[in-house]
Design an enzyme around this catalytic site. Structure first.
Site, short mmCIF file in Angstrom:
data_model
loop_
_atom_site.label_atom_id
_atom_site.label_comp_id
_atom_site.label_asym_id
_atom_site.label_seq_id
_atom_site.Cartn_x
_atom_site.Cartn_y
_atom_site.Cartn_z
N THR A 299 -8.22 -10.88 17.42
CA THR A 299 -7.64 -11.40 16.17
C THR A 299 -6.51 -12.34 16.56
O THR A 299 -6.26 -12.57 17.75
CB THR A 299 -7.06 -10.25 15.30
OG1 THR A 299 -5.96 -9.67 16.00
CG2 THR A 299 -8.09 -9.19 15.00
N ASN B 98 -7.18 -0.79 5.47
CA ASN B 98 -7.08 -1.45 6.76
C ASN B 98 -5.65 -1.90 7.10
O ASN B 98 -5.39 -2.34 8.21
CB ASN B 98 -8.04 -2.67 6.70
CG ASN B 98 -7.83 -3.66 7.81
OD1 ASN B 98 -8.22 -3.40 8.95
ND2 ASN B 98 -7.23 -4.80 7.50
N LYS C 95 -2.17 6.32 13.61
CA LYS C 95 -3.64 6.24 13.60
C LYS C 95 -4.27 7.62 13.74
O LYS C 95 -5.32 7.90 13.13
CB LYS C 95 -4.12 5.29 14.70
CG LYS C 95 -3.72 3.83 14.46
CD LYS C 95 -4.20 3.33 13.10
CE LYS C 95 -4.08 1.82 12.94
NZ LYS C 95 -4.46 1.38 11.57
N VAL D 106 0.82 -1.23 0.00
CA VAL D 106 0.00 0.00 0.00
C VAL D 106 0.85 1.28 0.00
O VAL D 106 0.37 2.34 -0.36
CB VAL D 106 -0.99 0.05 1.19
CG1 VAL D 106 -2.05 -1.02 1.08
CG2 VAL D 106 -0.27 0.00 2.53
N TYR E 240 2.46 3.97 16.75
CA TYR E 240 1.14 3.52 16.30
C TYR E 240 0.09 4.62 16.52
O TYR E 240 -0.74 4.89 15.66
CB TYR E 240 0.79 2.26 17.10
CG TYR E 240 -0.50 1.58 16.70
CD1 TYR E 240 -0.61 0.89 15.49
CD2 TYR E 240 -1.61 1.59 17.55
CE1 TYR E 240 -1.78 0.25 15.14
CE2 TYR E 240 -2.78 0.94 17.21
CZ TYR E 240 -2.87 0.27 16.00
OH TYR E 240 -4.04 -0.36 15.66
N1 LIG Z 1 -6.75 -6.15 16.35
C1 LIG Z 1 -7.07 -5.11 17.11
O1 LIG Z 1 -7.33 -5.22 18.31
C2 LIG Z 1 -7.13 -3.73 16.48
C3 LIG Z 1 -7.61 -2.66 17.24
C4 LIG Z 1 -7.68 -1.40 16.66
C5 LIG Z 1 -7.28 -1.22 15.35
N2 LIG Z 1 -6.80 -2.27 14.64
C6 LIG Z 1 -6.39 -2.04 13.25
O2 LIG Z 1 -7.11 -2.93 12.42
C7 LIG Z 1 -6.32 -3.24 11.28
C8 LIG Z 1 -6.24 -4.74 11.12
O3 LIG Z 1 -5.74 -5.29 12.31
P1 LIG Z 1 -5.51 -6.85 12.49
O4 LIG Z 1 -5.41 -7.09 13.93
O5 LIG Z 1 -6.50 -7.59 11.67
O6 LIG Z 1 -4.02 -6.92 11.87
P2 LIG Z 1 -3.30 -7.91 10.86
O7 LIG Z 1 -1.86 -7.78 11.12
O8 LIG Z 1 -3.93 -9.25 10.93
O9 LIG Z 1 -3.67 -7.30 9.44
C9 LIG Z 1 -2.93 -6.35 8.79
C10 LIG Z 1 -3.09 -6.59 7.30
O10 LIG Z 1 -2.34 -5.58 6.60
C11 LIG Z 1 -1.52 -6.21 5.63
N3 LIG Z 1 -0.38 -5.35 5.36
C12 LIG Z 1 0.58 -4.94 6.22
N4 LIG Z 1 1.44 -4.12 5.60
C13 LIG Z 1 1.01 -3.99 4.33
C14 LIG Z 1 1.49 -3.28 3.20
N5 LIG Z 1 2.58 -2.52 3.27
N6 LIG Z 1 0.79 -3.38 2.04
C15 LIG Z 1 -0.32 -4.14 1.95
N7 LIG Z 1 -0.83 -4.84 3.00
C16 LIG Z 1 -0.15 -4.78 4.16
C17 LIG Z 1 -1.16 -7.56 6.26
O11 LIG Z 1 -0.68 -8.46 5.31
C18 LIG Z 1 -2.51 -7.93 6.85
O12 LIG Z 1 -3.35 -8.45 5.85
C19 LIG Z 1 -4.99 -2.55 11.48
O13 LIG Z 1 -4.96 -1.32 10.79
C20 LIG Z 1 -4.94 -2.33 12.98
O14 LIG Z 1 -4.11 -1.24 13.33
C21 LIG Z 1 -6.72 -3.53 15.16
#
Ligand SMILES: NC(=O)c1ccc[n+]([C@@H]2O[C@H](COP(=O)([O-])OP(=O)(O)OC[C@H]3O[C@@H](n4cnc5c(N)ncnc54)[C@H](O)[C@@H]3O)[C@@H](O)[C@H]2O)c1
Length: 271
Positions: A195, A94, A164, A68, A160
């Site tokens: 997750t 995302n 965000k 991305v 982070y």
């Molecule tokens: N899990 C939580 O508790 C939580 C809470 C608040 C916010 N979030 C946000 O939700 C989103 C998803 O979180 P998650 O826990 O499912 O994380 P995750 O690590 O499972 O998912 C991240 C995704 O981004 C992709 N990715 C990373 N770098 C990339 C790049 N340079 N280009 C393309 N794709 C890329 C990864 O391959 C993966 O598919 C994130 O932005 C995270 O900050 C998560």
């Protein structure tokens, strides 16, 4: 949540950062709601495997490998979407990447840069080409992924938190730019969601994370997905530039035990 009536049949939805976690859950939800889904992530085998399982469940999916933060890759990705489907109606930015938690002075600098690049530059580039594609189809809706950590500070997560908070600012400015052109741009800000990250962290961390929310439980990926779909649907047609917390009440304020207000001794702290 029944998403069949959200009007996604015949629509095309893109999820960036779709290979696992919340992105994969949201991609599945879009497909179940009748949309054709574009799955974008860095690893082709990972998005291809998800595309296969969506197709096996009766849905339609296109897998694209792209970083991305790479301008050319994102431009090419959107060109492929337009070539394949001829339209883009919804997009969910995302993806995240970055560093391990540490106090600011100990934070890994390379990891800090990666977090800013993936979150802010990635969301910026994503929106840039998504908006172009949506404008050609007469409009659309974008949801960007922030976190409660982009609203409140969180110790050990200054990189982070910055990334965000940056996404929130970027999204509000972009929402204003396109508010009168049929393109709505909103943000979701989840609290602790169960997750693979929290699963790997173990039961103790999960319990603490759950207790940090007024609802006293972790969120489910499907609860985030349902909010993203709703914001992308016509049900949210007058909503742009908002930040929607999905956090069990975390950002509402501080939950004070009622017995404290009655002058009774405070309840013992929960473990
Ligand atoms: N899990 C939580 O508790 C939580 C809470 C608040 C916010 N979030 C946000 O939700 C989103 C998803 O979180 P998650 O826990 O499912 O994380 P995750 O690590 O499972 O998912 C991240 C995704 O981004 C992709 N990715 C990373 N770098 C990339 C790049 N340079 N280009 C393309 N794709 C890329 C990864 O391959 C993966 O598919 C994130 O932005 C995270 O900050 C998560």
């Amino acid at each position: 949540m029944n998403t069949n009536n959200l009007g996604f049949a015949g629509k095309v939805a893109l999820v960036a950062g779709a290979s696992k976690g919340i992105g994969a859950a949201t991609a599945r939800a879009f497909a179940q709601a009748g949309a054709s889904v574009v799955l974008l992530s860095r690893s082709q085998p990972a998005v291809e495997a998800l595309a296969v399982s969506i197709r096996q469940a009766g849905g339609d999916a296109l897998a694209i490998a792209a970083d991305v933060g790479d301008e050319n890759a994102m431009k090419q990705a959107l060109a492929s979407v337009m070539q394949h489907y001829g339209r883009l109606d919804a997009a969910f930015n995302n993806a995240t990447d970055g560093t391990m938690p540490a106090p600011l002075a100990d934070l890994d600098i390379e990891g800090f840069d990666r977090g800013i690049r993936t979150n802010i530059r990635g969301t910026f580039l994503g929106m840039r080409y998504q908006i172009e594609a949506m404008a050609r189809a007469g409009g659309g809706a974008i949801v960007n992924m922030a976190s409660v950590a982009g609203i409140n500070g969180t110790s050990g997560l200054s990189g982070y938190v910055s990334a965000k908070a940056g996404i929130i600012g970027l999204s509000k400015a972009a929402a204003l730019d396109y508010a009168d052109q049929g393109i709505r741009i909103n943000v979701v800000a989840p609290g602790p969601i169960l997750t693979h990250h929290l699963e790997a962290a173990g039961a103790d961390i999960q319990r603490h994370a759950a207790l940090s929310t007024p609802m006293r439980r972790l969120g489910r990926m499907e609860e985030v997905a349902a909010s993203v779909l709703w914001l992308c649907s016509d049900a949210a047609s007058y909503i742009t530039g908002v930040v929607l917390p999905i956090d069990g009440g975390m950002t509402a304020g501080t939950k004070v035990p009622m017995n404290y207000r009655r002058g009774e001794p405070p309840r013992p702290a929960e473990p």
